[in-house]
Design an enzyme around this catalytic site. Sequence first.
Site, short mmCIF file in Angstrom:
data_model
loop_
_atom_site.label_atom_id
_atom_site.label_comp_id
_atom_site.label_asym_id
_atom_site.label_seq_id
_atom_site.Cartn_x
_atom_site.Cartn_y
_atom_site.Cartn_z
N PHE A 141 0.87 -1.19 0.00
CA PHE A 141 0.00 0.00 0.00
C PHE A 141 0.89 1.22 0.00
O PHE A 141 1.76 1.37 0.86
CB PHE A 141 -0.92 0.01 1.23
N ASP A 226 9.20 2.70 1.53
CA ASP A 226 8.01 3.40 1.99
C ASP A 226 7.92 3.19 3.50
O ASP A 226 7.52 2.13 3.97
CB ASP A 226 6.78 2.83 1.28
N LYS A 255 2.52 10.05 8.17
CA LYS A 255 1.83 9.60 9.38
C LYS A 255 2.43 10.20 10.65
O LYS A 255 2.18 11.34 10.98
CB LYS A 255 1.78 8.07 9.43
#
Length: 407
Positions: A141, A226, A255
């Site tokens: 993702f 990532d 995040k």
Amino acid sequence: MSAKPAPIQRADFDQFMVPNYAPAPFIPVRGLGSRVWDQSGRELVDFAGGIAVNALGHCHPRLVEALTEQAGKLWHISNVFTNEPTLRLAKRLVDATFAERVFFCNSGAEANEAAFKLARRVAHDRFGEDKHEIISAYNSFHGRTFFTVSVAGQTKYSDGFGPKPQGITHVTYNDLAGLEAVMSDRTCAVVLEPIQGESGIRPADQAYLEGVRRLCDKHNALLIFDEVQTGVGRTGDLYAYMHHGVVPDILTSAKGIGGGFPIAAMLTTSALAAHFSVGVHGTTYGGNPLGCAVADALIEIVNTPEVLNGVKARHEIFRARLQRMGEQYGLFSEIRGRGLLIGAQLSEPWLGKAGQVLAAAEKEALMVLQAGPDVVRFAPSLVIDEADIDEGLQRFERAVARLTTQG
């Protein structure tokens, strides 16, 4: 005299919002540390952390101070100018990581979009148009833009939007031979999560990451990590690559970096960054003073032995208690992850029922997450008090006991 506005209620979501989310039936209105209160005044323990975003919990006094102090000075100035908080944060990230240059944006998707564009630009400039293939892992993702959702290996998110970007290949995660079989001189980059998050908290093997690094070097391809979910202390290191000793060419961070304020970063080397010359890429809000001031304060706190070692210690508390629950109630078959990114794999009879576990936890005033239909995910504050861990796990055990008794 104007009429008093109607009170906000959960039903307003169904009336006014685009229906791409299915939020819980209650509305949180206040948070402090690892506790949250809803409209009725009910207190919940927060093991969700805003999906690994609230790295220091809710309303951490140092972050509130940084935000309010900067809010009284300068909110936005655009990238026609630079600003002090941006430069302070960039220097802090460079000093703490492999990186020599930083690009700021607003979300993990934007950071990955920038990373993929940079990788293709570097390959184009150095080797020509034919070298443009990006290799990613199935079940990864990387964001919700059309490019990033196409790079990610989950068709449920990428299908149904017309023709997809070309030059993207998917391979099985943790399968080095499978990657080696498809890599070629057309490959410009391999992108991986050190721990696959949304597909079930699946860590990469050490030998796999080392092998991927070697293959990238062999084929003049860039290695992109990532670390949107694994970064900023979440795994017990500032970034997960540090645990493995495998250094990427490009790293994306979002995040937790802003502790709840929208900010993200792409980190890379000077040589690669040079290919993003003036005007090649940009963002209106990226690097805004408010976000950078908050992120700078957060990293100053997180990147300390006290906090990072505390994350590792808290992991052991969670793992031990969850393993015991798994054995006692037969709900979990495995506990995975590192630091405070933990996945509890549901056992065979409970596969597909992670949503039911979340609903049962909410009834016990506990906020948890899922990572796909088969995994319950825990991503609390990195500095959550042990008393809150204990209380939250007691509530979780009550939920598990009720759920397994009811069948």
